[in-house]
Motif scaffolding. Structure first.
Motif, PDB file in Angstrom:
ATOM      1  N   ALA A  79     -12.982  -8.681   2.451  1.00  0.00           N
ATOM      2  CA  ALA A  79     -13.148  -7.553   3.365  1.00  0.00           C
ATOM      3  C   ALA A  79     -12.493  -6.292   2.808  1.00  0.00           C
ATOM      4  O   ALA A  79     -12.999  -5.182   3.013  1.00  0.00           O
ATOM      5  N   LEU A  80     -11.379  -6.435   2.096  1.00  0.00           N
ATOM      6  CA  LEU A  80     -10.702  -5.275   1.503  1.00  0.00           C
ATOM      7  C   LEU A  80     -11.600  -4.571   0.489  1.00  0.00           C
ATOM      8  O   LEU A  80     -11.623  -3.348   0.405  1.00  0.00           O
ATOM      9  N   ARG A  81     -12.339  -5.362  -0.289  1.00  0.00           N
ATOM     10  CA  ARG A  81     -13.202  -4.773  -1.316  1.00  0.00           C
ATOM     11  C   ARG A  81     -14.345  -3.974  -0.711  1.00  0.00           C
ATOM     12  O   ARG A  81     -14.936  -3.136  -1.383  1.00  0.00           O
ATOM     13  N   LYS A  82     -14.668  -4.211   0.558  1.00  0.00           N
ATOM     14  CA  LYS A  82     -15.761  -3.492   1.206  1.00  0.00           C
ATOM     15  C   LYS A  82     -15.334  -2.125   1.742  1.00  0.00           C
ATOM     16  O   LYS A  82     -16.178  -1.324   2.102  1.00  0.00           O
ATOM     17  N   ILE A  83     -14.056  -1.876   1.796  1.00  0.00           N
ATOM     18  CA  ILE A  83     -13.563  -0.567   2.244  1.00  0.00           C
ATOM     19  C   ILE A  83     -13.671   0.392   1.061  1.00  0.00           C
ATOM     20  O   ILE A  83     -13.224   0.086  -0.033  1.00  0.00           O
ATOM     21  N   PRO A  84     -14.273   1.573   1.273  1.00  0.00           N
ATOM     22  CA  PRO A  84     -14.539   2.474   0.148  1.00  0.00           C
ATOM     23  C   PRO A  84     -13.285   3.017  -0.527  1.00  0.00           C
ATOM     24  O   PRO A  84     -12.251   3.208   0.101  1.00  0.00           O
ATOM     25  N   VAL A  85     -13.432   3.251  -1.830  1.00  0.00           N
ATOM     26  CA  VAL A  85     -12.373   3.839  -2.646  1.00  0.00           C
ATOM     27  C   VAL A  85     -12.931   5.136  -3.230  1.00  0.00           C
ATOM     28  O   VAL A  85     -14.044   5.178  -3.729  1.00  0.00           O
ATOM     29  N   GLU A  86     -12.155   6.205  -3.138  1.00  0.00           N
ATOM     30  CA  GLU A  86     -12.548   7.494  -3.712  1.00  0.00           C
ATOM     31  C   GLU A  86     -11.562   7.873  -4.791  1.00  0.00           C
ATOM     32  O   GLU A  86     -10.407   7.459  -4.773  1.00  0.00           O
ATOM     33  N   VAL A  87     -12.009   8.673  -5.724  1.00  0.00           N
ATOM     34  CA  VAL A  87     -11.126   9.215  -6.751  1.00  0.00           C
ATOM     35  C   VAL A  87     -10.627  10.557  -6.233  1.00  0.00           C
ATOM     36  O   VAL A  87     -11.428  11.443  -5.914  1.00  0.00           O
ATOM     37  N   TYR A  88      -9.326  10.685  -6.124  1.00  0.00           N
ATOM     38  CA  TYR A  88      -8.744  11.903  -5.558  1.00  0.00           C
ATOM     39  C   TYR A  88      -8.939  13.063  -6.521  1.00  0.00           C
ATOM     40  O   TYR A  88      -8.736  12.947  -7.719  1.00  0.00           O
ATOM     41  N   GLY A  89      -9.314  14.168  -5.961  1.00  0.00           N
ATOM     42  CA  GLY A  89      -9.525  15.369  -6.759  1.00  0.00           C
ATOM     43  C   GLY A  89      -9.950  16.518  -5.865  1.00  0.00           C
ATOM     44  O   GLY A  89      -9.951  16.413  -4.640  1.00  0.00           O
ATOM     45  N   PRO A  90     -10.377  17.639  -6.482  1.00  0.00           N
ATOM     46  CA  PRO A  90     -10.726  18.831  -5.705  1.00  0.00           C
ATOM     47  C   PRO A  90     -11.902  18.628  -4.747  1.00  0.00           C
ATOM     48  O   PRO A  90     -11.953  19.227  -3.692  1.00  0.00           O
ATOM     49  N   GLY A  91     -12.856  17.763  -5.052  1.00  0.00           N
ATOM     50  CA  GLY A  91     -14.026  17.619  -4.206  1.00  0.00           C
ATOM     51  C   GLY A  91     -13.998  16.436  -3.266  1.00  0.00           C
ATOM     52  O   GLY A  91     -15.010  16.121  -2.640  1.00  0.00           O
ATOM     53  N   HIS A 120      -8.275   7.844   7.270  1.00  0.00           N
ATOM     54  CA  HIS A 120      -6.987   8.098   6.630  1.00  0.00           C
ATOM     55  C   HIS A 120      -7.043   7.552   5.208  1.00  0.00           C
ATOM     56  O   HIS A 120      -7.642   6.503   4.957  1.00  0.00           O
ATOM     57  N   GLY A 121      -6.408   8.248   4.269  1.00  0.00           N
ATOM     58  CA  GLY A 121      -6.413   7.831   2.878  1.00  0.00           C
ATOM     59  C   GLY A 121      -5.051   7.327   2.431  1.00  0.00           C
ATOM     60  O   GLY A 121      -4.007   7.834   2.868  1.00  0.00           O
ATOM     61  N   PHE A 122      -5.067   6.329   1.526  1.00  0.00           N
ATOM     62  CA  PHE A 122      -3.838   5.703   1.030  1.00  0.00           C
ATOM     63  C   PHE A 122      -4.046   5.305  -0.423  1.00  0.00           C
ATOM     64  O   PHE A 122      -5.185   5.121  -0.863  1.00  0.00           O
ATOM     65  N   HIS A 123      -2.954   5.152  -1.162  1.00  0.00           N
ATOM     66  CA  HIS A 123      -3.066   4.544  -2.486  1.00  0.00           C
ATOM     67  C   HIS A 123      -3.651   3.145  -2.301  1.00  0.00           C
ATOM     68  O   HIS A 123      -3.329   2.457  -1.337  1.00  0.00           O
ATOM     69  N   VAL A 124      -4.491   2.728  -3.244  1.00  0.00           N
ATOM     70  CA  VAL A 124      -5.156   1.432  -3.116  1.00  0.00           C
ATOM     71  C   VAL A 124      -4.127   0.305  -3.048  1.00  0.00           C
ATOM     72  O   VAL A 124      -4.212  -0.573  -2.185  1.00  0.00           O
ATOM     73  N   ARG A 125      -3.132   0.324  -3.914  1.00  0.00           N
ATOM     74  CA  ARG A 125      -2.152  -0.769  -3.926  1.00  0.00           C
ATOM     75  C   ARG A 125      -1.310  -0.775  -2.653  1.00  0.00           C
ATOM     76  O   ARG A 125      -0.950  -1.843  -2.151  1.00  0.00           O
ATOM     77  N   CYS A 126      -1.034   0.390  -2.086  1.00  0.00           N
ATOM     78  CA  CYS A 126      -0.228   0.461  -0.864  1.00  0.00           C
ATOM     79  C   CYS A 126      -1.000  -0.088   0.334  1.00  0.00           C
ATOM     80  O   CYS A 126      -0.491  -0.932   1.077  1.00  0.00           O
ATOM     81  N   ILE A 127      -2.226   0.379   0.523  1.00  0.00           N
ATOM     82  CA  ILE A 127      -2.985  -0.031   1.706  1.00  0.00           C
ATOM     83  C   ILE A 127      -3.463  -1.472   1.594  1.00  0.00           C
ATOM     84  O   ILE A 127      -3.553  -2.173   2.596  1.00  0.00           O
ATOM     85  N   ASP A 128      -3.739  -1.939   0.378  1.00  0.00           N
ATOM     86  CA  ASP A 128      -4.148  -3.337   0.223  1.00  0.00           C
ATOM     87  C   ASP A 128      -3.011  -4.279   0.616  1.00  0.00           C
ATOM     88  O   ASP A 128      -3.231  -5.301   1.275  1.00  0.00           O
ATOM     89  N   THR A 129      -1.792  -3.926   0.239  1.00  0.00           N
ATOM     90  CA  THR A 129      -0.635  -4.732   0.627  1.00  0.00           C
ATOM     91  C   THR A 129      -0.462  -4.715   2.140  1.00  0.00           C
ATOM     92  O   THR A 129      -0.207  -5.744   2.763  1.00  0.00           O
ATOM     93  N   TRP A 130      -0.613  -3.538   2.740  1.00  0.00           N
ATOM     94  CA  TRP A 130      -0.475  -3.403   4.191  1.00  0.00           C
ATOM     95  C   TRP A 130      -1.559  -4.203   4.909  1.00  0.00           C
ATOM     96  O   TRP A 130      -1.277  -4.965   5.833  1.00  0.00           O
TER      97      TRP A 130
END
Length: 176
Positions: A79-91, A120-130
Motif C-alpha cells: 500500500a505504501l508503494r501506491k502513494i505517489p512520490v514527487e521530486v521536489y523542485g520549483p514546479g 501533505h508532503g514528507f521525506h519518503v523515508r520519514c513517512i514510510d517509517t511513520w
C-alpha cells in the motif's frame, strides 16, 4: 520567723515552677518530634501512592497502545508503494518547504511522498517509517486508509480504488 517561712515557701514555689518548666519543655520536645515523624510518614506515603498510581497508568497506557496497535496496524509495503512520490523542485505541488517529521528542509531533486487525501508532503523515508506503524497523516491525523465493513469488502467491493488484504482500501486521487 515569718521572714524565714516566707523565704522557704518562695524557694519551694520557685523550684516547683522550675520543674514545671522543665516538664513543659520535655513535653513540647516530645510533641514536636512526634509531629515531625508524622509529617515524614505522611510525605513518604504520599510519594508511594503517587508512584503506584503513575506506574499503574503507565501499564494501562502500554496495554491500551499494544491493543490499539494490534487492531489498527499501519500500512503494508504494498500500500505504501501506491502513494505517489514527487521530486521536489520549483514546479512541484508540495506546499511545504520542510518535512514535519524530521524538520529537515526539502532539497531540490529530493523525493517527497505526498499523501493522497490531505496532500501533505514528507521525506519518503520519514513517512514510510511513520505509516508502517500508523494509518494516519502525522500532521493532520486524517486517515490514510478506509476500513470497509465485512459485507462490503473483498472482490465484490463497490468502492473505487485498489484493495489491500484484510479489507483495507487506499484511495489515491490524481486531482488536488
Amino acid at each position: 520567723m515569718t521572714i524565714g517561712t516566707d523565704f522557704l515557701q518562695n524557694s519551694k514555689n520557685n523550684s516547683s515552677s522550675n520543674s514545671d518548666d522543665a516538664n513543659f519543655d520535655t513535653n513540647m520536645v516530645i510533641i514536636l518530634a512526634a509531629l515531625l515523624c508524622a509529617l515524614i510518614c505522611a510525605l513518604g506515603l504520599n510519594t508511594i501512592v503517587r508512584c503506584a498510581l503513575r506506574c499503574g497508568r503507565r501499564v494501562a497506557m502500554e496495554q491500551q497502545l499494544s491493543g490499539a496497535a494490534a487492531t489498527s496496524p499501519g500500512l503494508k509495503k504494498r500500500a505504501l508503494r501506491k502513494i505517489p512520490v514527487e521530486v521536489y523542485g520549483p514546479g512541484t505541488s508540495v506546499p511545504e518547504t520542510e518535512c514535519p517529521i524530521c524538520l529537515g528542509d526539502f532539497a531540490d531533486g529530493e523525493k517527497v511522498r505526498v499523501l493522497p487525501k490531505c496532500h501533505h508532503g514528507f521525506h519518503v523515508r520519514c513517512i514510510d517509517t511513520w505509516l508502517a506503524a500508523h494509518p494516519s497523516c502525522p500532521t493532520c491525523r486524517s486517515s490514510i486508509v478506509d476500513r470497509t465493513d465485512d459485507d462490503k469488502g473483498g472482490a465484490n467491493s463497490q468502492e473505487p480504488g485498489p484493495t489491500v488484504p484484510s479489507h483495507v482500501i487506499v484511495e489515491i486521487s490524481e486531482g488536488r
